[in-house]
Design an enzyme around this catalytic site. Structure first.
Site, short mmCIF file in Angstrom:
data_model
loop_
_atom_site.label_atom_id
_atom_site.label_comp_id
_atom_site.label_asym_id
_atom_site.label_seq_id
_atom_site.Cartn_x
_atom_site.Cartn_y
_atom_site.Cartn_z
N ALA A 78 -1.85 -38.96 -9.38
CA ALA A 78 -3.03 -39.48 -8.70
C ALA A 78 -3.60 -40.68 -9.45
O ALA A 78 -3.95 -41.70 -8.84
CB ALA A 78 -4.07 -38.39 -8.53
N ARG A 365 2.42 -18.61 -1.76
CA ARG A 365 2.35 -18.17 -3.15
C ARG A 365 1.39 -17.01 -3.36
O ARG A 365 1.67 -16.10 -4.15
CB ARG A 365 1.94 -19.35 -4.04
CG ARG A 365 3.00 -20.42 -4.10
CD ARG A 365 2.53 -21.65 -4.84
NE ARG A 365 3.64 -22.59 -4.99
CZ ARG A 365 3.53 -23.77 -5.58
NH1 ARG A 365 2.37 -24.16 -6.06
NH2 ARG A 365 4.59 -24.56 -5.69
#
Length: 676
Positions: A78, A365
Site C-alpha cells: 500500500a 478462514r
C-alpha cells in the site's frame, strides 16, 4: 441489480426477534457518541459510483502539484505503490519506513496470491461475483460501495503488475494461471509460486525507486513514526525517531498518508513480522482519528502449530495449499498419537469436506479455523502435546501427489514445502503437514470515508491500516489486492480533491501543536529510560498476548472479555511502573523501540476487548459463544449490530466514545452465511 443465486437460506428473523430487549454487555466501559456517516460515497448505480467520484474529485494542475507535499508512512504494497503513484503524478513525496530497505516491508511475507476478477478460467467469475464473495465472506459487515470499487479496480492491478515484470505463474500456453482460495467457487487468484507478496513488492519497489531517481520521492529508512502532528485540526506532519542515532526529527507536509499495516502482534504470537506494530495508527487515534471495528481479527487456519513456550512468532503456510491438500484428523482419539500413514482411510475424518460439501477445504478462514479448534477441543488433535493438549490437524498431499505427480506439486508449492521441512524437520512430500490456526490479519483499523480519509482532515489511511473493505473476515488473497488497489488506483484519485485546496500555510517549528507533540515524545522516552524497573518489555508483551488469545481470540464470552479488560488494566499499570529498558536513547536501542510499541498495544488491547464486548453477536472472525446456531456456526443479529463501530479517544483514563455508522445494503440481501 439483483442478488446472485446462492445456496444459503434467507436470514431467519426469529433469531433476533425472539431475543430479549436489546442490551449492551459493554455499557459500563464506553460513552455513546453521535452517529457517523461516510459523506464521500456517491449514490446511484453501484457500478457507476467510483467513476462518479473520480470525475467529481477536484484536480490540482501539474504546476501546482510540484508545490504540494505528501508524507507516506510505510513501504509495503500500500505504501510503496502510493508513494510511487503520487511521485509519478508530480507531488513532492517523503516516504518513511522502520526497515533498512522498503523491500523488507511485511508485504514480502505474503505467499498465496492476489485476487482479480479477470475470469481467465471462464468459470463464471465477474466483478459482481468478486464483490458478492467479498461481502458474504466478510459476513455482511463491510460497505457495498467500497467493496464494489475494490472489485472493479482489481482487474487493473494485474495488468499494472505484469507491465512491471512481476513473474506470475503461467500455463503451458503462456497465459496467466489462476487458482482458488477460501470462500469462493471460482479460480481468480494470480500467484507467483508461494512468493507472491515478494514479487509484487519488488514491482512496487521498482516503481518507487524510479521516482526516487526522478527526484519526486525521498526515502527515509530506519525511521519510525512516533507521533502525528495536528495543526488547526489538520494532519500536517509527523515526528520520527532515527533508529540508528536515536535523534528525534520533525517533518511537515500538506497531507499525511498512513500505510503502516495491521496490529496482529497485539497477540504476541502471530504470523506477523516481529517489528509489525500499531504505533503509527494508534498515535493518530489518540490525536482524533477514530478506530473502527478493532475486535475484527483474522485467525488463519493454515499455520505451523505452536511447539512450545520458547516461540516468539508463528509461521504461515499459504492458504493456497488447501487447493490440493486435504485436511483431516483421526476419527478415533486413540489414533491421535499414531503415525498418520498407519491410519487407514476409513478411520480418517476429512471434517471440512464432511461438514461443508459445497466448499470443502476451501471454506473461509474463520470457519476453517473454528472447526480445527473444535476438532482439537474434542481431543482429536494431532502432533506433540503442548501444555497437555494436541493442537494440530493434518494437511495431507498424498492424494494430490498420486494424482498429479510430485513434480507438479513442487512446481506449485515447492518453496512452501521446503520452508515447512526446514522449520519442522519433517518432509511434507512423505508425511502430512501439521497445521493449526494462528493470528494473521486484522480487518479493523482507522475509520476512513470513501476517499480513504480519516476523521482527521488531511490524514489518509491505506491498506491493512484502515478498516474499509473486509468486514468481519478477509477472504484469502484479498490483502494484496486491497493494498495495491488503494496505492495505485484509489488514493491518487481521492487525495487530489483534498490537495486542490493546498498548498497550505507553512507550519512554523515553534507552533504550539508542534512543540507539544515533540515534548510528549521526549517525555515518553525519558520515562522509559529512567524508570528503573525490573521487568523486560518482552515479558509484558508475552503476557498481554496470552490474555488476548485466551479471552479475545478464537472464541469470546462476556465473562472472559470483562476479565481480560481487568487483567490488561492491571498489566498496563504495572508496565508503566516496572518496565526496564536497557541502553541509551541516543543510539540503536531495540528495547526502547519495543517499549513504545508495547505501550500502545496495551491500550489497543483494552479497546479490542471493549469492542468485542459491545458486539454480542458472532460474525466472521468475531465469535461470541453466546451467539451461535444449533450447529455451532456464527450467528449475526442484523437488527442490532449492522454497523461499523468507530471509537474515539477521549483522553487518558477516560472511557472511549462509540460512534456508529449504519451499514445499508441496497444491492445484496443480508443472509445467514452458509458454505454447506
Amino acid at each position: 441489480m439483483t442478488d446472485m443465486p446462492d445456496t444459503t437460506s434467507a436470514f431467519d428473523a426469529s433469531h433476533t426477534t425472539s431475543r430479549e430487549e436489546e442490551f449492551d454487555d459493554a455499557a459500563d466501559f464506553y460513552v455513546p457518541g453521535e452517529p457517523i456517516m461516510d459523506t464521500k460515497a456517491p449514490g446511484g448505480p453501484l457500478d457507476e459510483r467510483w467513476g462518479t467520484r473520480q470525475f467529481d474529485a477536484r484536480i490540482a494542475n501539474p504546476a501546482k502539484r510540484r508545490r504540494l507535499s505528501v508524507i507516506v508512512v510505510g513501504t509495503g504494497l500500500a505504501g510503496a505503490s502510493a508513494a510511487a503513484t503520487l511521485g509519478e503524478a508530480g507531488y513532492v513525496v517523503k516516504s518513511f519506513c522502520y526497515q533498512d530497505s522498503p523491500r523488507r516491508a511485511h508485504s514480502i511475507a505474503a505467499q498465496g496470491g492476489i485476487n482479480a476478477a479477470k475470469n481467465y478460467k471462464g468459470d463464471g467469475d465477474s466483478i459482481y461475483r468478486l464483490f458478492y464473495d467479498t461481502i458474504k465472506g466478510g459476513d455482511y459487515r463491510s460497505r457495498e460501495s467500497n467493496v464494489y470499487r475494490l472489485a472493479q479496480v482489481s482487474v487493473n492491478i494485474i495488468d499494472q503488475c505484469v507491465a512491471q515484470g512481476v513473474p506470475f505463474a503461467r500455463e503451458y500456453g503462456g497465459l496467466l494461471d489462476n487458482r482458488s482460495f477460501g470462500g469462493v467457487q471460482v479460480s481468480r487468484t494470480f500467484y507467483a509460486r508461494g512468493q507472491t507478496g515478494q514479487q509484487l513488492l519488488i514491482g512496487a519497489y521498482q516503481a518507487l525507486e524510479r521516482q526516487v531517481a526522478a527526484g519526486t520521492v525521498r526515502c527515509y529508512t530506519r525511521h519510525e513514526m512516533v507521533e502525528l502532528i495536528v495543526v488547526d485540526g489538520r494532519a500536517r506532519g509527523i515526528i520520527v525517531r532515527d533508529m540508528v542515532t536515536g535523534e528525534l526529527e520533525t517533518y511537515f507536509a500538506d497531507v499525511v498518508v498512513l500505510a503502516s499495516g495491521g496490529y496482529g502482534n497485539v497477540f504476541f504470537l502471530s504470523t506477523n513480522a516481529m517489528g509489525c506494530n500499531v504505533t503509527a495508527t494508534w498515535r493518530a487515534h489518540r490525536k482524533g482519528a477514530f478506530m473502527a471495528n478493532p475486535c475484527y481479527t483474522q485467525i488463519h487456519p493454515t499455520c505451523i502449530p505452536v511447539s512450545g513456550a520458547h516461540q516468539s512468532k508463528l509461521t504461515l503456510m499459504s492458504e493456497s495449499l488447501r487447493n490440493d491438500g486435504r485436511i483431516w484428523v483421526p476419527k478415533n482419539k486413540a489414533d491421535c498419537d499414531k503415525n498418520p500413514q498407519e491410519i487407514p482411510e476409513e478411520d480418517r475424518d476429512y471434517y471440512l469436506e464432511r461438514i461443508y460439501p459445497s466448499f470443502g477445504n476451501l471454506v473461509p478462514r474463520d470457519i476453517a479455523s473454528r472447526q480445527a479448534k473444535n476438532m482439537c477441543d474434542e481431543g482429536r488433535g494431532v502432533g506433540p502435546e503442548v501444555d497437555g493438549v494436541r493442537r494440530g490437524v493434518y494437511l495431507d498431499f498424498a492424494e494430490a501427489i498420486e494424482r498429479l505427480g510430485r513434480q507438479a506439486i513442487e512446481d506449485k508449492y515447492g518453496n512452501l514445502f521446503d520452508m515447512y521441512a526446514r522449520i519442522t524437520g519433517e518432509d511434507p512430500y512423505e508425511v502430512p503437514m501439521r497445521i493449526y490456526p494462528a493470528v494473521h490479519y486484522v480487518m479493523g483499523g482507522l475509520w476512513v470515508d470513501y476517499d480513504l480519509q480519516s476523521t482527521i482532515p488531511g490524514l489518509f489511511v491505506t491498506g491493512e491500516a484502515n478498516f474499509s473493505d473486509h468486514g468481519a473476515n478477509r477472504l484469502g488473497a484479498s490483502a494484496l489486492m486491497q493494498g495495491l488497489a488503494d496505492g495505485y488506483f484509489v488514493l491518487s484519485n481521492t487525495i487530489r480533491d483534498y490537495l486542490a485546496d493546498g498548498p497550505f500555510d507553512k507550519v512554523p517549528e515553534d507552533h504550539p501543536a508542534v512543540v507539544e507533540a515533540q515534548e510528549s515524545v521526549q517525555t515518553r522516552i525519558d520515562h522509559f529510560m529512567n524508570n528503573g524497573g525490573s521487568r523486560s518489555v518482552d515479558s509484558y508483551h508475552r503476557e498481554l498476548g496470552h490474555i488476548m488469545w485466551e479471552f479475545c481470540g478464537m472464541e469470546r464470552t462476556e465473562d472472559g472479555l470483562k476479565k481480560a479488560i481487568d487483567l490488561i488494566r492491571t498489566l498496563r499499570d504495572d508496565f508503566w511502573r516496572n518496565v526496564k529498558v536497557l541502553g541509551t536513547a541516543d543510539s540503536l536501542n531495540q528495547s526502547l523501540e519495543k517499549a513504545g510499541r508495547v505501550a500502545d498495544f496495551l491500550e489497543l488491547g483494552e479497546l479490542m476487548c471493549i469492542d468485542a464486548l459491545n458486539r454480542r453477536e458472532s460474525c466472521g472472525g468475531h465469535f461470541r459463544a453466546e451467539s451461535q446456531t444449533e450447529e455451532g456456526e456464527a450467528l449475526r443479529h442484523d437488527d442490532q449490530y449492522a454497523y461499523v463501530a468507530a471509537w474515539e479517544w477521549a483522553g487518558e483514563g477516560e472511557k472511549p466514545v462509540l460512534h456508529k455508522e449504519d451499514l445499508v445494503y441496497e444491492f445484496v440481501e443480508m443472509k445467514q452465511r452458509s458454505y454447506k
